[in-house]
Design an enzyme around this catalytic site. Structure first.
Site, PDB file in Angstrom:
ATOM      1  CB  CYS A 162      53.912  21.464  57.390  1.00 57.50           C
ATOM      2  SG  CYS A 162      54.329  22.088  59.018  1.00 57.50           S
ATOM      3  CG  HIS A 294      57.431  16.927  55.307  1.00 53.14           C
ATOM      4  ND1 HIS A 294      56.754  18.041  54.846  1.00 53.14           N
ATOM      5  CD2 HIS A 294      57.404  17.007  56.670  1.00 53.14           C
ATOM      6  CE1 HIS A 294      56.344  18.759  55.876  1.00 53.14           C
ATOM      7  NE2 HIS A 294      56.717  18.156  56.995  1.00 53.14           N
ATOM      8  CG  HIS A 331      58.998  23.705  57.452  1.00 56.63           C
ATOM      9  ND1 HIS A 331      57.983  23.932  56.550  1.00 56.63           N
ATOM     10  CD2 HIS A 331      58.600  22.635  58.203  1.00 56.63           C
ATOM     11  CE1 HIS A 331      57.016  23.056  56.751  1.00 56.63           C
ATOM     12  NE2 HIS A 331      57.373  22.250  57.744  1.00 56.63           N
TER      13      HIS A 331
END
Length: 402
Positions: A162, A294, A331
């Site tokens: 990620c 995040h 995401h």
């Protein structure tokens, strides 16, 4: 060689839109792209939501190149071409050796991998299609961007789950600062909305059943999306010499590792990355006006990130604006921080902080100003972008007004 690095063009595609302008418009309005998956071949998999690109824009990718590209590579190429158009740049025989690309990828070509599995093990075939390997390899997006634009300088893929896009941008900054290139295309791309990936994430029990609600007390987990974001990075001297419009400067980079756990987050790693980023940029904590978190929407991530922000910024943590745009575009794994780069640059450009959408209930452990649901007008001179990944690898970028 310590060269300043600036951004002169951006491109992107995700569930919010198929260009950077439409992505930013919907992002700043807090409009979520999360919903039922319609395009994916989910083979009976039901009840999973995501943020998918319903229709790709018209493009002129050569058919001979297209047959060797998985979806994540197509997205990267389209975003790269858009970024180059905005930058007003083209690559030719005279400058090709000074142009390069780094593209971050979290999962790679799982569409090609799954099709190969179904063809061989379920369909009884004796061979896969010809281009399965080059479609699936994680470096394919960078290679396809390089070939499509004629880039002959440093071209390579970056993969760190990620945090991949921020690591790719950091790597591109290094190429320019070290004098290996004058111009770098940098960002990330991923297309994980395939059966095998969704089943794997479902097994981890981290997927939200409805939507992504970062920092909200009733949050239920991650929502996956697909997309790509790319930026044109140039040395300041190169951009100034050609009279380019500078959108923002990449002020600092901070990288760290937790060395703690393959899936569980920790406080010390993100804290170290944010501190390193501030030091690299020569900034004080009070200089940061906006932090794109995040913010995945899991209980552990949001609370630990909040704790790390408080450690780094002290009292200023309560004064600056924070938000997670994953609440709108979901995401997108390797593409996530590339899309969040667009959010940071546009926040600087327009003086608007995009909101954390879908927010319903305050969490006492996430008590910062997370810009719930509604955008906020604010002068943003410096914006920071956090990207933390499984395996405990962290990449933080700071952007400032040109």
């Amino acid at each position: 060689m310590d060269r300043r690095v600036v951004i002169t063009g951006m491109g992107g595609l995700c569930g919010l839109g198929t260009d950077a302008t439409s992505i930013w418009k919907r992002m700043r309005e807090g409009r979520s792209a999360i919903g039922p998956l319609l395009n994916s071949e989910l083979h009976g998999l039901k009840g999973i939501v995501g943020a998918e690109i319903r229709t790709l824009p018209e493009h002129d990718i050569d058919r001979k190149q297209l047959v060797s590209m998985d979806r994540f590579s197509v997205l990267a190429v389209l975003a790269a071409h858009e970024a180059m158009r905005q930058a007003g740049l083209s690559c030719n025989e005279g400058n090709a050796l000074r142009f390069g690309a780094t593209v971050g990828v979290g999962s790679g070509g799982w569409d090609a991998t799954e099709k190969a599995y179904r063809t061989l093990l379920l369909g009884g075939a004796t061979r896969t299609e010809l281009f399965t390997v080059v479609k699936a390899m994680p470096s394919a997006a960078a290679c396809q961007v390089g070939m499509s634009l004629g880039l002959r300088g440093p071209v390579f893929g970056v993969t760190s789950a990620c945090a991949s896009a921020n690591h790719a941008i950091a790597s591109a900054v290094d190429q320019i600062k070290c004098g290996r290139a004058d111009v770098m295309l940098a960002g990330g791309s991923d297309a994980p909305l395939v059966w095998i990936m969704l089943k794997a994430w479902e097994t981890m029990r981290v997927l939200a059943p409805d939507t992504c609600r970062p920092f909200s007390a009733d949050r239920k987990g991650v929502v996956l999306g697909e997309g790509a974001g790319m930026a044109v990075l140039e040395s300041y001297e190169h951009a100034a010499a050609r009279g380019a419009t500078i959108l923002a400067e990449v002020a600092g980079v901070g990288l760290s590792a937790d060395a703690f756990h393959i899936t569980a987050p920790a406080v010390h790693g993100p804290e170290s990355a944010m501190r390193a980023c501030l030091a690299d940029a020569g900034l004080n904590a009070e200089d940061v006006d906006y932090l794109n978190a995040h913010g995945t929407g899991t209980k552990a991530n949001d609370q630990i990130e909040t704790a790390a922000i408080k450690r780094v910024f002290g009292d200023h943590a309560y004064s600056m604006s924070v938000s997670s745009t994953k609440s709108t575009h979901a995401h997108c794994l390797g593409a996530a921080s590339a899309l969040e780069m667009i959010a940071c640059v546009m926040a600087i450009q327009e003086g608007v902080v995009p909101p954390t959408a879908n927010y319903l209930e305050p969490d006492p452990e996430c008590d910062l100003d997370v810009t719930p649901n509604v955008p906020r007008e604010r002068k943003v001179r410096v914006a920071m972008s956090n990207a933390f990944a499984m395996g405990g690898v962290n990449a933080v970028l700071a952007f400032r007004q040109p």
